[in-house]
Write a protein that holds these residues in place. Structure first.
Motif, PDB file in Angstrom:
ATOM      1  N   ASP A  54      -9.184  -0.505  -1.905  1.00  0.00           N
ATOM      2  CA  ASP A  54      -8.785   0.772  -2.516  1.00  0.00           C
ATOM      3  C   ASP A  54      -7.375   1.202  -2.124  1.00  0.00           C
ATOM      4  O   ASP A  54      -6.778   2.033  -2.802  1.00  0.00           O
ATOM      5  N   ALA A  55      -6.824   0.647  -1.033  1.00  0.00           N
ATOM      6  CA  ALA A  55      -5.486   1.028  -0.584  1.00  0.00           C
ATOM      7  C   ALA A  55      -4.385   0.207  -1.252  1.00  0.00           C
ATOM      8  O   ALA A  55      -3.208   0.546  -1.164  1.00  0.00           O
TER       9      ALA A  55
ATOM     10  N   THR B 258       0.870  -1.171   0.000  1.00  0.00           N
ATOM     11  CA  THR B 258       0.000   0.000   0.000  1.00  0.00           C
ATOM     12  C   THR B 258       0.911   1.227   0.000  1.00  0.00           C
ATOM     13  O   THR B 258       2.136   1.087  -0.030  1.00  0.00           O
ATOM     14  N   ASP B 259       0.331   2.407   0.055  1.00  0.00           N
ATOM     15  CA  ASP B 259       1.152   3.627   0.087  1.00  0.00           C
ATOM     16  C   ASP B 259       2.100   3.637   1.276  1.00  0.00           C
ATOM     17  O   ASP B 259       3.220   4.135   1.179  1.00  0.00           O
ATOM     18  N   ASN B 260       1.665   3.087   2.421  1.00  0.00           N
ATOM     19  CA  ASN B 260       2.436   3.209   3.659  1.00  0.00           C
ATOM     20  C   ASN B 260       2.916   1.901   4.263  1.00  0.00           C
ATOM     21  O   ASN B 260       3.627   1.927   5.264  1.00  0.00           O
ATOM     22  N   SER B 261       2.524   0.766   3.698  1.00  0.00           N
ATOM     23  CA  SER B 261       2.834  -0.498   4.368  1.00  0.00           C
ATOM     24  C   SER B 261       3.132  -1.624   3.394  1.00  0.00           C
ATOM     25  O   SER B 261       2.732  -1.600   2.234  1.00  0.00           O
ATOM     26  N   TYR B 262       3.825  -2.615   3.947  1.00  0.00           N
ATOM     27  CA  TYR B 262       4.113  -3.867   3.241  1.00  0.00           C
ATOM     28  C   TYR B 262       3.533  -4.981   4.097  1.00  0.00           C
ATOM     29  O   TYR B 262       3.764  -5.028   5.313  1.00  0.00           O
TER      30      TYR B 262
ATOM     31  N   ASN C   3      -1.831  -1.108  -3.803  1.00  0.00           N
ATOM     32  CA  ASN C   3      -1.108  -0.643  -4.981  1.00  0.00           C
ATOM     33  C   ASN C   3      -0.526  -1.804  -5.793  1.00  0.00           C
ATOM     34  O   ASN C   3      -0.363  -1.695  -7.004  1.00  0.00           O
ATOM     35  N   TYR C   4      -0.195  -2.887  -5.103  1.00  0.00           N
ATOM     36  CA  TYR C   4       0.530  -3.984  -5.756  1.00  0.00           C
ATOM     37  C   TYR C   4       0.284  -5.269  -4.984  1.00  0.00           C
ATOM     38  O   TYR C   4       0.272  -5.263  -3.746  1.00  0.00           O
TER      39      TYR C   4
END
Length: 75
Positions: free
Chosen positions: A63-64, A25-29, A66-67
């Protein structure tokens, strides 16, 4: 995330239930086993290393995301 992509993404994720996946996500793995796919979220069971290994449940909004990587498919 547009509705067409979401309508294809959720069934695709469901194919990986019970498998280990990585989510960015934008802020986490996150790295764990996919245990649930809902309409708006996924849930992972992550192993937390330490003196006594524990399992943590992480709920990630669709929605959060990214990958997503499924390591067993790319090895």
């Amino acid at each position: 995330m547009n509705s067409t992509f979401r309508s294809q993404f959720i069934p695709q994720l469901s194919r990986y239930l019970g498998r280990g996946i990585e989510v960015i996500t934008d802020n986490s793995y996150y790295d764990g086993v996919l245990v649930e796919v809902g309409r708006d979220f996924i849930e992972l069971a992550e192993t937390v290393p330490g003196y006594e290994t524990q399992t943590r449940r992480s709920i990630i909004p669709i929605d959060a995301i990214n990958y997503v990587r499924v390591p067993t498919l790319t090895a």
